[in-house]
Design an enzyme around this catalytic site. Sequence first.
Site, PDB file in Angstrom:
ATOM      1  N   LYS B 157       7.298  -7.867   4.952  1.00  0.00           N
ATOM      2  CA  LYS B 157       6.865  -8.457   3.682  1.00  0.00           C
ATOM      3  C   LYS B 157       6.838  -9.957   3.875  1.00  0.00           C
ATOM      4  CE  LYS B 157       5.453  -8.489  -0.421  1.00  0.00           C
ATOM      5  NZ  LYS B 157       4.437  -7.596  -1.022  1.00  0.00           N
ATOM      6  N   SER B 227       2.577  -6.969   4.373  1.00  0.00           N
ATOM      7  CA  SER B 227       2.197  -7.018   2.958  1.00  0.00           C
ATOM      8  C   SER B 227       2.624  -8.374   2.415  1.00  0.00           C
ATOM      9  CB  SER B 227       2.930  -5.861   2.274  1.00  0.00           C
ATOM     10  OG  SER B 227       2.875  -5.958   0.883  1.00  0.00           O
TER      11      SER B 227
END
Lengths: 355, 355, 355, 355
Positions: B157, B227
């Site tokens: 992330k 992401s």
Amino acid sequence: MRCSVLRVPMASPDDISGLHAYVERGVLDPSKVIGVMGKTEGNGCVNDFTRGYATRSLKDFFEDKNGISTDGISFVMSGGTEGVLSPHFTVVSRDTEESEAETDEKSLSIGIAKTPVFQPEELGTMYQVTEVAKAVEAAIKDAQISDLSDIHFVQVKCPLLTSAKIEDAKRKEKAIVTDDTYKSMGYSRGASALGVALALHEINEIDLNESDICVSWDKYSGVASTSAGSELDYCEVIVFGNSEKAEGPLFIDHVVMRDAIDGAVVKDLIDTYPDTSIVQVLAKAEADPSGYTRDRRHTMLNDSDINHTRHARAVVGGVLASLCGDPMIYVSGGAEHQGPSGGGPVAIIFSRTNN
Amino acid sequence: MRCSVLRVPMASPDDISGLHAYVERGVLDPSKVIGVMGKTEGNGCVNDFTRGYATRSLKDFFEDKNGISTDGISFVMSGGTEGVLSPHFTVVSRDTEESEAETDEKSLSIGIAKTPVFQPEELGTMYQVTEVAKAVEAAIKDAQISDLSDIHFVQVKCPLLTSAKIEDAKRKEKAIVTDDTYKSMGYSRGASALGVALALHEINEIDLNESDICVSWDKYSGVASTSAGSELDYCEVIVFGNSEKAEGPLFIDHVVMRDAIDGAVVKDLIDTYPDTSIVQVLAKAEADPSGYTRDRRHTMLNDSDINHTRHARAVVGGVLASLCGDPMIYVSGGAEHQGPSGGGPVAIIFSRTNN
Amino acid sequence: MRCSVLRVPMASPDDISGLHAYVERGVLDPSKVIGVMGKTEGNGCVNDFTRGYATRSLKDFFEDKNGISTDGISFVMSGGTEGVLSPHFTVVSRDTEESEAETDEKSLSIGIAKTPVFQPEELGTMYQVTEVAKAVEAAIKDAQISDLSDIHFVQVKCPLLTSAKIEDAKRKEKAIVTDDTYKSMGYSRGASALGVALALHEINEIDLNESDICVSWDKYSGVASTSAGSELDYCEVIVFGNSEKAEGPLFIDHVVMRDAIDGAVVKDLIDTYPDTSIVQVLAKAEADPSGYTRDRRHTMLNDSDINHTRHARAVVGGVLASLCGDPMIYVSGGAEHQGPSGGGPVAIIFSRTNN
Amino acid sequence: MRCSVLRVPMASPDDISGLHAYVERGVLDPSKVIGVMGKTEGNGCVNDFTRGYATRSLKDFFEDKNGISTDGISFVMSGGTEGVLSPHFTVVSRDTEESEAETDEKSLSIGIAKTPVFQPEELGTMYQVTEVAKAVEAAIKDAQISDLSDIHFVQVKCPLLTSAKIEDAKRKEKAIVTDDTYKSMGYSRGASALGVALALHEINEIDLNESDICVSWDKYSGVASTSAGSELDYCEVIVFGNSEKAEGPLFIDHVVMRDAIDGAVVKDLIDTYPDTSIVQVLAKAEADPSGYTRDRRHTMLNDSDINHTRHARAVVGGVLASLCGDPMIYVSGGAEHQGPSGGGPVAIIFSRTNN
């Protein structure tokens, strides 16, 4: 009679260069065309002008470039190529000349018809249902199909309510089914689908009331595919089936997906015909109105940024493209009374000549 | 060591009632949790606050409700549940107590790590690549995995550039990789993925330059899933693999989809393990940057109404859900340097106990 | 009694740093706060979680950081900062201590109240209308306003129907006003506005039927501002007016825009009070349901990509910001029964101390 | 020479019934038309086909219905009628016959020109800048304007990069300015605007480098209005000014808004000409690239659901419509190098005959 189906990619809604090339190469005889179904790259909703733009381009192609009247051609443009779906035309031709050859096999047979023009207040009503039913019956006759079980896909293009039409109806004090433009698409699709169900005896007229439209989801057609647009104010109907009166290598079959990810039933259909090639896939998609797919919550109906028909086309387009290996297929959104709630019909046109 | 994976549906980004119920019923021991991957129902793009909202709700759950410090827990929220995808948390737990049982089989092993905070001007650069690589190495060590081929999914992330961050960098006269907020997500994902590729020796450091980031699509990781989000300014890393140091019924394997509709390779993976059940599917999706899927033009990159990552998630979510029969899976969008151009990695966590 | 109004910018829905700074600097006494109206940066429609996220952040701020119960604080979050609108909180405080000073001038006075929780089937019905009316009456009393003509803005935050609530109602066989989630926002806003009109004697109860809700646009309140959200299941009411019981430099006045570009009437209002400064502007915006503004066709109701409330906020936000020179104002979308069809109420809080 | 400007509402992108009616009634002589500027109801971004659809409809109108070659007519379609903006055509005619009347007053004079076709790799470069400059010079000559300060609006319609064009350039190993289709619109608009600035001596060629394009916002034209579209691959240029060679009641003047809510400067312009009527307003709008308007944060650049040009048009359309009392005006989005950063030029065509 011999029906043929040709898929033609388009680079934009006004791109008829592909059609032109097929005519040049002798692959397509424009005088035999009876219908064109388009998958255009607009939003597929109210303000999707790619449908009208493509229709106009097609009419110019047939009339100006080839001198052919388009009165006898059914134009059905379905907007929305979300995800991998690829913009294209499906050109349907019919050669009605007597053939020498005799065959026992039923082959693909296609018929077309139109309803009268609908007033805004008639959309989403039983009047629309019965008029569509009559047109479907006419198209079946046109296709020379005698057994209703030989019908595998009935495409209807139907009108919607724009805010101008809604205002107009209000001025005339006519009651309309909804004053939400996007929602009117659903009512028009739903009434049209029930018209198909009526014509095909999937539902008895006595069991159907106006209050069933977009309410009684258990009443549906397993072969209807209806699509709304602002570019017409009547309905176009195209019936696809098999007939002993038709010849040629093509035939059609269908299944009903029970939900948007029911790829298994489509795979079974493909596996049923091992020595064939797929010519085109025709399907309907919808966001399950329950808000759940396989008991898992989906968010398509709560999404105020992307309309649920757009989500649904992306999903079903992906599932079907992964199975047939080709994203240039016809997937239309909004399956009210078309297949069970959350699911929809899928028809495949096969060719016996596996190429 | 024993790792477990639990999927928990959420009714909204702040819904931790499902987690609470699992704790109540003794299914989940919150003190063993090392990571939570969430699929939240925002747009998955720049102004998606559902990721931060869910993270905050999770922190409250662990800290306030269960008195557990979240310092050791990796929170990775991926926005976007287009199509059938269903919002949920994937809760990853690890029990490091010595076990009596001895086993020859490798089992699921999970490790986590963090990078330092990144400055706006560091996003999308080789510095981000190498820092992510270091964190991946740390997470591999944490997972006690000795053989790099046992690693099947590396979730990162990473941050993005908001217009405030961009303004700030400009004021300080720092060069940033792009001044387009949506585009910055791609650069951050791309650099992170190359960091994974570096750590896993999929690419040699000598073959990698800053100019490759989001350009040289042939350089990629087959297991990276990255992401971007505005809710953090460093990177969280979670490594999933198999290890002989781990025990329990779970294990993981992966394939690489060559495009968004490459369901065949996933079906093969599922068929490889006939007597198992699927615990979770983890995948990346992207719109093919060439503008074509299987030589058919797609419209995702020209669509100014719906960002292409949203289209891609809808498609791959549909394809994978149709194969595993469950829409509550983890599909993240934007697969820059994650799998080949247009494709992406898919990992499946299986349980040997077929239930 | 002395009421004050403070605008606090927010950098994101969870940003309470501005509030914190005001408390630190002694500008804001959190124990005096009775309401916070927020303009948050979501889509302002069904799946806008920025409203709930901001509410949660505010509750944490008051409860955790300042030890103040939020039972007595009304939180009204309105999503949507389209165009130049700038995300911010409007913090409303009330100091009820006896004052020495006597004054003839009426000053700003604010009161709050709540309705009971509504069931899905009660939304958009006369029951909602009358319950909101009761709460408005309670809030007027709370504000110590005796003359109804002294009331210039009544803010109501009301619930909406999510697809989960709709499913639930259907399971219980309860009739709901619509099964379209976005549309339910309009019904809830409309019924709430008619409740305000009832309480303020703008309409007589005898002249109002359930069938008027979202149909009879000539029945409206000139001071109602209602906003729907999924983050609550009852209604919050905040009444703004002037009272001789209140003191201090602030007062409020309002006009009714006849359409979205009726800046002239707002300019007149501003010009009425030359030696004052503007503390805050509170307004409602809507796309004219006729499809026309000043006899020119608009496209907001046919737009399937952007919901019409978003268009309307952008327009009215721009018009008002250009007049008051500040984009950090409160403009809420969807003005059903709030002002005449296509128009809406605009209230301005002025300070007699021109700074 | 006498130039006239006629606004014609359109009910859809292909609606030429208004034009037809004006010809029927003798108000419009199609053989005198030299340009049509359209405000069409698409998204105004990459996949806006309403621009091409309207262009095609116009060409059919002139060629098929009126037998007039469109070679000498400049078609400039600008998509996006967000908010109250109303779809319409602005039809520009020029009658070059010698007139008896002599006048000292300068009147509206309009000239047109075209650039050569641009290759994908030429978009956003100095080559585009200089070619546009040449075309502007030609159009100024065509308008018979001798004093550059008499020029008040220069409209340029320029190409953009679609994903097909980007792929094509990559195959040919040509460097392109961006591989983001939406972003390419900004580069094309920016280079075109700098071309206008060059031709009008607002910037010296020596002070301008390729690296200034979409970077050095302090370099701009105060009268340029540039609009990108996929429906052409060259630039159309229309110059609006006043000339002593022109006669008739119309004249044009302009101001430069310093930001999107700078209505004050426009009000001043209107007030400058008290005994006139407004014939048309022509303006550019943009989201301030700093992320702030009047020191208040806006969210247009972080919004991944609605592109910032759409927000900006809604705002400026509302502000201008509120001042001139008419939403059927020309507001185009994306003001790179057109007016100062965040602001944009506004020209008004007045008629001395106040009707």
